[in-house]
Structure formats: C-alpha cells, structure tokens
Design an enzyme around this catalytic site. Structure first.
Site, PDB file in Angstrom:
ATOM      1  N   ASP A 105       0.897  -1.025  -0.130  1.00  0.00           N
ATOM      2  CA  ASP A 105      -0.201   0.047  -0.167  1.00  0.00           C
ATOM      3  C   ASP A 105       0.772   1.356   0.001  1.00  0.00           C
ATOM      4  OD1 ASP A 105      -2.239   1.505   0.219  1.00  0.00           O
ATOM      5  OD2 ASP A 105      -2.780   1.062   2.100  1.00  0.00           O
ATOM      6  N   ASP A 106       0.857   2.179  -1.020  1.00  0.00           N
ATOM      7  CA  ASP A 106       1.570   3.340  -1.329  1.00  0.00           C
ATOM      8  C   ASP A 106       3.032   2.981  -1.198  1.00  0.00           C
ATOM      9  OD1 ASP A 106      -0.955   4.436  -1.013  1.00  0.00           O
ATOM     10  OD2 ASP A 106      -0.145   5.730   0.770  1.00  0.00           O
ATOM     11  N   CYS A 150      -5.935   4.515  -3.705  1.00  0.00           N
ATOM     12  CA  CYS A 150      -6.308   3.241  -3.373  1.00  0.00           C
ATOM     13  C   CYS A 150      -7.511   2.349  -4.088  1.00  0.00           C
ATOM     14  CB  CYS A 150      -6.666   3.115  -1.797  1.00  0.00           C
ATOM     15  SG  CYS A 150      -5.114   3.948  -0.815  1.00  0.00           S
ATOM     16  N   LYS A 207      -6.343  -5.275   3.616  1.00  0.00           N
ATOM     17  CA  LYS A 207      -6.909  -4.050   3.353  1.00  0.00           C
ATOM     18  C   LYS A 207      -7.899  -4.342   1.926  1.00  0.00           C
ATOM     19  CE  LYS A 207      -6.399   0.739   1.478  1.00  0.00           C
ATOM     20  NZ  LYS A 207      -5.588   1.823   1.260  1.00  0.00           N
ATOM     21  N   HIS A 213     -11.127  -1.853   0.898  1.00  0.00           N
ATOM     22  CA  HIS A 213     -11.260  -0.870   0.345  1.00  0.00           C
ATOM     23  C   HIS A 213     -12.219  -0.563  -0.831  1.00  0.00           C
ATOM     24  CE1 HIS A 213      -9.520   3.647   0.848  1.00  0.00           C
ATOM     25  NE2 HIS A 213     -10.733   3.486   1.014  1.00  0.00           N
ATOM     26  N   SER A 239      -8.313   2.098   4.622  1.00  0.00           N
ATOM     27  CA  SER A 239      -6.781   2.465   4.987  1.00  0.00           C
ATOM     28  C   SER A 239      -6.698   2.523   6.416  1.00  0.00           C
ATOM     29  CB  SER A 239      -6.438   3.750   4.205  1.00  0.00           C
ATOM     30  OG  SER A 239      -6.261   3.643   2.909  1.00  0.00           O
ATOM     31  N   HIS A 248       1.525   2.385   4.009  1.00  0.00           N
ATOM     32  CA  HIS A 248       0.610   3.638   4.120  1.00  0.00           C
ATOM     33  C   HIS A 248       1.032   4.263   5.627  1.00  0.00           C
ATOM     34  CE1 HIS A 248      -2.972   5.940   4.227  1.00  0.00           C
ATOM     35  NE2 HIS A 248      -3.264   5.442   3.016  1.00  0.00           N
ATOM     36  N   ASP A 294      -0.087  -0.752  -4.751  1.00  0.00           N
ATOM     37  CA  ASP A 294      -1.415  -0.422  -5.396  1.00  0.00           C
ATOM     38  C   ASP A 294      -1.063   0.813  -6.288  1.00  0.00           C
ATOM     39  OD1 ASP A 294      -0.983   1.165  -3.316  1.00  0.00           O
ATOM     40  OD2 ASP A 294      -2.927   1.291  -2.477  1.00  0.00           O
ATOM     41  N   ASN A 295      -0.158   1.903  -5.601  1.00  0.00           N
ATOM     42  CA  ASN A 295      -0.128   3.027  -6.186  1.00  0.00           C
ATOM     43  C   ASN A 295       1.246   3.966  -5.685  1.00  0.00           C
ATOM     44  OD1 ASN A 295      -2.827   3.726  -4.392  1.00  0.00           O
ATOM     45  ND2 ASN A 295      -0.980   4.644  -3.851  1.00  0.00           N
TER      46      ASN A 295
END
Length: 646
Positions: A49-50, A93, A146, A148, A171, A276, A329-330
């Site tokens: 995540d992130d 996300c 997670k 979302h 998140s 994250h 994810d990003n």
C-alpha cells in the site's frame, strides 16, 4: 438462554482447542475437495500500500547511497522476473484495487475515487472479480488485508468470490487505533491534525479529544462479516495477517494443487497495510533497518511478511506449483515526506520518476506521487516468481498494466473471460511462460508488443465526471492533456493543485531519455513527439467511444449518516471498542531481538492466533443473532482472551 450458552460454550471450547493445538477450525482455511484433478497452479498476489518504485531495493541504482531494506524481496525478484514498466490502474487506493481485481479501468467500472468509513455501497455488484472468475475452476480463495472496495456485507470480500477474509475494510489511517508506534493514531494520543483524532480509553471535556465520536470509528478488523477487533492494534496487525495467510497456505499442503489427493488449487490475495501512513509495525522491528528510521523499519516488517508467505508455500510443498506476484497499489503519499531524503519521512520513494516538470515553477508545484498521473504515482515495483517455470534473473522492460493480471491468471487457471464486457488488460502468458520460462522471443524484442498504449485514469477528485483520462502512454512517449500535483512534504492536504483544478495543458515527454519527466518536447519541431500526440488523441477518442458500447458498472459512492453507517462492534463506546484488544496478544509471539528479526524475518503466533480469532467470531455471530446478551458476550470474550494467554 441456558441451552444457548451451552452451545456457545461448546463452540468456544472447540475454537480454544485450536488456540492451544496451533491448528485452525475455520472452513475457509481447509482445502475444499474436488474431483476434477485439474492441476491448475496456485496464485499468490501480494500488493503493498503506497509503496514507491524506489522502495524495492532491487530497483535502486547500484551506486545508491540508500541501503536496501527489502533483502528478502530483492532475492525473490532475482529468482524470477522483475518488471520496470508496470503500471497501476489508478494512482489512489480504491480505483487501483478495483482495476487489479477486475481487469478494467475506472471509467468502465465507475470506480474513480475512494470509499470512506460511512460508504453505503462498494464496487458495483455487476463487476466480476478475479476470485469469482476462479471459483468455477475449483479454486479455494482467501483475502487477507486491506479491502477498500466497500464494507457493507454484500460488498465485502466474502460476497465477492473469496471463501474468507481477515483484515481491515479501508486504509488504517481512517480512524483511531491502538498500538505502540505510528504517528498520532495510537491509543492515548489526541492528534492536533484537523482531520485525525486519537482514540483514548478515557474521555475528557476537550472537544479535540472526543475521539471517534467526533470523526470516525476505531479501525475495525474483520473476520469474514464479523468485527473481531476494534480499534485495531496497528502494531500487531501485519503479524496477525501474516499468520492467517500462512495457515491458509499450509492447509493446502499436497503433492500438487489439483492432484489426485483432491487438494484444491488456491488463490491468496494479500493487500498489505504497509507502507501507508501511519507506518505502524511490531515493536520487534524497531531499529532493525539499516536506516534506523520508522519507515525503513516498516519496510523490514513488510519484507519479512513477504518472506513468510514464500516460506509457507515451500513448507506446503507447493513452490513448483505456485505463481507469486508482488506489486503495489499506487505511488507514495508525498505529503508524509520521502524516507530516503529525511530520517523522519513516512512516505515512500519514487526512485528516478520525479515528475520534475510539475514540481518546478513551470508546472505549478506540488508532488507527483499518489493521486497524480505522473510516473511516480502509477509506475509500480513489481516482480513475479515461479521456480521451474519462470527463468530466474530476468529484468523485463515491457509496458504492462495491473489490468493484465486478471486475464493472465484466468488463462493460467484454464478459465475464460466473459464476453459481455471490455477488458483493458491482456494475457501475459507468452511473456512469462513461453520457451521454458524465457519468454516469447518476439515479445522480448518489442517492449510494446503487449501494450503500445496505456491510459492513465484521471487523478481522483480533480476533474468533472465526464473526464476519464489525464495522460496517454504511446510507446516511449507520454502525452498529458492536463496535469496537477498533490500535496508535497508537510503541505496542507490536497489531491490536485491547491485550488483543486488541474492545468489544461498538452505536454509530451520521452520517458526513455527523460524518466523524471522534466523537459517536455517541442511538438512543432520534434516529429516523434508530434506523432505521439496524434496517436494519443486517436487512442483517447477510441477509448471514449468504447465506453459508449461497453458494459458499465454502476458504482454508488453514497454515504450514510454518521455514525449509523460506520462499521462498529460496540456503538455504546465512543471508539466502538469491543473490550480487550486482540492485538494485545503480542506476547504469544515471544520475545525476539532485533538481530534475530533481521536474520530470521517474521516470527508470528501462527495457529494460536488464528484459533483465538475463530473463537471470537463464533461469539460475535451469536451476539449478532441475539443468542447472547452484551454482558454474556463480554464475559465469554474475556474468558477466551485469558485462556489464549495461558
């Protein structure tokens, strides 16, 4: 109620037996038996995540002054194929997760922004997810981490093709939480941020300290449809998710997925909460990193968790029959500051993909990671491993997308994609598996044989609903039709320019010569740039036309009223606190020195923890069905906690 209590006590005893035997009683962990003996491969999809492109040590330059904090994953990347040009379906996300699980971009699914704590719905029920496409092929499926994509029952993972789910619905900064580290989110701290509130167990008169009643519920941890912990103990969460995932894998120990013994092939989807913000991790990882920083320590726990997954696959005897995929994810949330530039930074690194034009005065300033269409927002650290199938040591430069994962895995599983909708991804089977794992010869010669074009979904919240694409990749070139930056380090929060509007400006970059996107080309004098612009406009026009004929997911982002629509296991408590935190059971993992952690990776509580969670689920279900009063539930829950600690 006496008979009911007897039944619940019996269920509790059965679950607690699992606590002390180190085994699980849940149906979602037991391999399903099936008769077709199809021999399909297992698939493990792990998504950070992130996490930025530059956070994976294998992506760092050889002369980098920053040491890798991901040694286990670096070795895994070297044991398989590492991708240098893999892109997320979106740069935030929820849309990114929808794209990777459906193989379709946001303009098709209707998912163009994040769901929140009070969201009533989720990913449109007309959209088909990867596990739903795998179930007809006999797969056992589990989601850990997670989600979302909606937390109401019909939108949760267990309603979208997964046999089970253990994790958080969104998140882990979207509410207060427990834990011994993390910044401004842990128990007993009242944040001064305008959006964040701590979650103290005592309540004063200060309006800033009204915890979740003022802003949002404590972060819930779900087991299928039941909240088993709230607020979550963030320091323990990754260890517990790792335990649950590895138990699932070990339950599928066999000579081969789909062999005559009847063990089903499995699909494990593990969207991590790392890295994250608030960047919480188990205390045993404190100061285990070379950088001796909070973010680097969290990378160490992420790395260990990934290693534990791979070890479990090996212990189950499934290494040669399992495709393992790792990605993010990003890009990084730059507002928290790059950890490679500041020792107190809580954001990832974009590596060489800096979006330098945007950050300059010419571009308007801001940052170029998460929320944006600059390379740092969507170019992802990615590798795939399958010993004996994918030749190790491959570094691949093809232009690829997260939307390719659905068609690739479905094809690998012997399935077919529905024909009633358009998929934006392609099957990467020839690239991965042809020529004994060396890849298709034609593909290796042309980096754009799979995708010559990629469309980068509009930055969330930044344009009108009719705008779908902000930039188009055309071979080596990238064409922007509009652009903006998000919050830079320590700036006030925004996702697309300080005034919320993007700059409508056409820019063309040659990424092969300018990966930092620093100097746009002169279209009038550069014929290659001019041709890329023409192609990009044509591709965009064709994409818009395809939306008119395509099957559309009608995703609804409606919100309920606070706090009635929140996921809450105990509405009588301001933080929805369910009693003693499951996360407090860290002692079950034993004491471990920093050196041991660095050498051996994750040391979890395994089946003991999983068995306890199963016990709590039985109790919560009984309470929800009216079979237990609140006081009876509290008493039995406390008994389970005490028993687990013995």
């Amino acid at each position: 109620m006496a008979g009911t209590n007897s039944r619940i006590t019996a269920l509790l005893a059965l679950a607690l037996l699992a606590v002390h035997s180190g085994s699980s009683v849940t149906g979602s962990l037991r391999p399903q038996q099936h008769a077709n003996g199809n021999g399909y491969a297992n698939v493990v999809l792990v998504m950070a995540d992130d996490m930025g492109y530059g956070d994976l040590g294998a992506n760092m330059e050889p002369d980098s002054e920053v040491a890798s904090e991901t040694p286990r994953m670096d070795a895994l990347a070297a044991a398989g194929i590492r991708f240098t040009d893999m892109h997320a379906g979106a740069s935030v996300c929820t849309p990114a997760r929808a794209a990777i699980l459906t193989g379709r971009l946001g303009p098709r699914t209707g998912v163009k922004k994040n769901f929140a704590q009070s969201s009533l719905y989720g990913l449109s029920l007309t959209e088909l997810t990867l596990p739903e496409l795998l179930k007809p092929q006999g797969y056992d499926t589990l989601a850990i981490g997670k989600w979302h994509l909606g937390h109401s029952d019909e939108y949760q993972p267990t309603s979208r093709g997964f046999d089970g789910w253990y994790g958080v619905p969104y998140s882990w900064d979207l509410g207060c939480a427990d834990g011994t580290n993390g910044v401004d989110w842990h128990d007993g701290v009242c944040s001064t941020s305008h959006k964040r509130y701590g979650c103290p167990t005592w309540w004063g008169d200060d309006n800033m300290c009204k915890g979740c009643a003022a802003q949002s519920p404590g972060i819930p941890v779900f087991l299928d449809y039941t909240i088993v912990e709230q607020p979550a103990n963030l320091s323990m969460l990754t260890m517990h998710m790792t335990d649950y995932a590895t138990e699932f894998i070990r339950a599928h120990a066999a000579t081969g997925a789909g062999d005559a013994d009847g063990t089903a092939p499995f699909f494990l989807y593990y969207p991590m909460t790392h890295v994250h913000a608030p960047v919480a991790y188990h205390p045993k990882y404190t100061n285990t990193s070379t950088a001796q920083s909070i973010f680097a320590d969290s990378l160490r726990e992420l790395d260990a968790s990934m290693g534990a997954i791979v070890d479990a696959v090996a212990e189950a005897g499934q290494t040669d029959n399992t495709l393992i995929i790792f990605t993010s994810d990003n890009g990084p949330w730059n507002i928290k500051c790059d950890w490679t530039e500041r020792s107190d930074g809580l954001s990832g690194s974009m590596g060489p993909y800096l979006g330098a034009y945007q950050t300059s005065t010419l571009g308007g300033g801001g940052a170029t990671g998460k929320f944006t269409s600059w390379e740092g927002g969507h170019r992802m650290p990615t590798f795939m491993v399958w010993p004996g199938v994918i030749i190790p040591g491959r570094v691949d430069n093809h232009l690829l997308s997260h939307t390719d994962i659905v068609p690739t895995v479905v094809s690998l599983a012997g399935g077919e994609l529905p024909t009633d909708r358009i998929y934006d991804g392609v099957d990467l089977g020839p690239l991965l598996f042809a020529n004994g794992g060396a890849g298709e010869a034609d593909a290796s010669e042309d980096p754009y044989v799979y995708h010559r074009y990629l469309l980068h979904d509009v930055a969330p919240y930044s344009l009108t609903e009719t705008d779908n694409v902000q930039a188009v990749r055309v071979g080596d070139h990238k064409v922007f039709f509009s652009h903006c930056g998000a919050s830079a380090c320590n700036e006030i929060y925004y996702t697309c320019s300080r005034d919320g509007r993007p700059t409508k400006r056409t820019l063309v970059f040659d990424l092969s010569a300018d990966p930092a996107e620093s100097s746009p080309l002169e279209v009038l004098s550069d014929s290659a740039a001019a041709l890329a612009l023409v192609e990009a406009r044509t591709v965009l026009r064709e994409f818009e036309m395809s939306l008119e004929d395509d099957f559309h997911g009608n995703t609804d982002f409606s919100h309920g009223s606070h706090p009635d629509s929140w996921p809450c296991c105990n509405p009588d408590n301001l933080s929805c606190r369910c009693g003693e935190s499951v996360g407090a059971l860290g002692a079950l993992g034993g004491s471990t020195s920093a050196e041991q952690v660095r050498d051996n990776g994750a040391v979890g509580v395994g089946g003991a923890f999983v068995g306890l969670v199963e016990a709590l689920r039985e109790l919560a279900t009984a309470k929800a069905e009216g079979l237990l009063t609140q006081s009876e539930y509290d008493g039995l829950r406390q008994a389970a906690m005490v028993k687990a600690k013995q």
